[in-house]
Design a protein around this motif. Structure first.
Motif, mmCIF file in Angstrom:
data_model
loop_
_atom_site.group_PDB
_atom_site.id
_atom_site.type_symbol
_atom_site.label_atom_id
_atom_site.label_comp_id
_atom_site.label_asym_id
_atom_site.label_seq_id
_atom_site.Cartn_x
_atom_site.Cartn_y
_atom_site.Cartn_z
ATOM 1 N N THR A 1 0.827 -1.204 0.000
ATOM 2 C CA THR A 1 0.000 0.000 0.000
ATOM 3 C C THR A 1 0.862 1.254 0.000
ATOM 4 O O THR A 1 0.662 2.153 -0.825
ATOM 5 C CB THR A 1 -0.946 0.005 1.216
ATOM 6 N N SER A 2 1.822 1.327 0.893
ATOM 7 C CA SER A 2 2.661 2.527 0.965
ATOM 8 C C SER A 2 3.591 2.619 -0.243
ATOM 9 O O SER A 2 3.845 3.716 -0.752
ATOM 10 C CB SER A 2 3.457 2.553 2.262
ATOM 11 N N ILE A 3 4.100 1.489 -0.720
ATOM 12 C CA ILE A 3 4.974 1.503 -1.891
ATOM 13 C C ILE A 3 4.206 2.009 -3.106
ATOM 14 O O ILE A 3 4.681 2.876 -3.849
ATOM 15 C CB ILE A 3 5.559 0.104 -2.158
ATOM 16 N N THR A 4 3.014 1.484 -3.303
ATOM 17 C CA THR A 4 2.200 1.889 -4.455
ATOM 18 C C THR A 4 1.844 3.368 -4.375
ATOM 19 O O THR A 4 1.962 4.100 -5.363
ATOM 20 C CB THR A 4 0.919 1.037 -4.532
ATOM 21 N N THR A 5 1.434 3.828 -3.207
ATOM 22 C CA THR A 5 1.056 5.226 -3.039
ATOM 23 C C THR A 5 2.226 6.152 -3.346
ATOM 24 O O THR A 5 2.080 7.145 -4.069
ATOM 25 C CB THR A 5 0.549 5.475 -1.602
ATOM 26 N N ASN A 6 3.402 5.819 -2.825
ATOM 27 C CA ASN A 6 4.570 6.673 -3.050
ATOM 28 C C ASN A 6 5.043 6.633 -4.498
ATOM 29 O O ASN A 6 5.444 7.659 -5.051
ATOM 30 C CB ASN A 6 5.703 6.276 -2.107
ATOM 31 N N LEU A 7 5.007 5.460 -5.121
ATOM 32 C CA LEU A 7 5.419 5.378 -6.526
ATOM 33 C C LEU A 7 4.455 6.131 -7.439
ATOM 34 O O LEU A 7 4.880 6.764 -8.408
ATOM 35 C CB LEU A 7 5.537 3.925 -6.959
ATOM 36 N N LEU A 8 3.164 6.068 -7.129
ATOM 37 C CA LEU A 8 2.202 6.802 -7.950
ATOM 38 C C LEU A 8 2.368 8.314 -7.766
ATOM 39 O O LEU A 8 2.156 9.079 -8.710
ATOM 40 C CB LEU A 8 0.777 6.362 -7.627
ATOM 41 N N ALA A 9 2.756 8.728 -6.568
ATOM 42 C CA ALA A 9 3.044 10.159 -6.355
ATOM 43 C C ALA A 9 4.282 10.565 -7.160
ATOM 44 O O ALA A 9 4.320 11.647 -7.758
ATOM 45 C CB ALA A 9 3.246 10.438 -4.877
ATOM 46 N N LEU A 10 5.292 9.702 -7.196
ATOM 47 C CA LEU A 10 6.494 9.997 -7.985
ATOM 48 C C LEU A 10 6.204 9.964 -9.477
ATOM 49 O O LEU A 10 6.865 10.656 -10.259
ATOM 50 C CB LEU A 10 7.603 9.008 -7.654
#
Length: 149
Positions: free
Chosen positions: A76-85
């Motif tokens: 969840t946190s990995i996906t959220t941060n990658l989508l923000a990047l």
């Protein structure tokens, strides 16, 4: 204060990698970069007998206790941060790399990936309008991969 290997998008040039390149003239283990003079840190054997090393494991290797398990636990946190990047406006390389990383996450088990599918596909729709062709191409690959997964 940032360390020497912290990658901040506004800094150029990129930090040098910690590992030596694989195309070294010295004989090395076939699956890692352990030099012949030192034993492998994981298996304590010298190359070429070393068969598994923490520095050469694929990001999503099938052995338990690897990065695949960690990614699954924090997806969840990995996906959220990658989508923000992937929406980072100042550097095309950041957006393209983030989209490629999201594409790689689709290789995780379906039960872990499925809850994030809608969010990823929606974010990739926005990336299809990116001004840079490389980002658009990566977004198409990502969207195709996540639709199949």
């Amino acid at each position: 204060m940032l360390g020497p290997n912290v990658c901040v998008p506004s800094l150029t040039p990129w930090p040098t990698p910690l590992l030596p390149p694989f195309s070294s003239p010295l004989p090395r283990c076939s699956r890692c970069c352990c030099p012949p003079s030192r034993p492998c840190p994981t298996t304590a054997s010298t190359p070429p007998a070393c068969t598994r090393c923490c520095s050469c494991s694929a990001p999503f290797a099938t052995t338990p206790g690897t990065a695949r398990d960690l990614c699954g636990q924090h997806l969840t946190s990995i996906t959220t941060n990658l989508l923000a990047l992937a929406a980072y406006p100042h550097a095309m390389e950041v957006r393209e790399t983030a989209v490629e990383c999201v594409t790689a996450l689709a290789g995780l088990p379906h039960t872990q990936v499925f809850p994030h599918t809608k969010k990823v596909l929606r974010a990739m729709d926005a990336r299809l309008d990116d001004p840079k062709r490389a980002v658009r191409r990566a977004a198409v690959m990502c969207k195709t991969t996540w639709c199949v997964a």
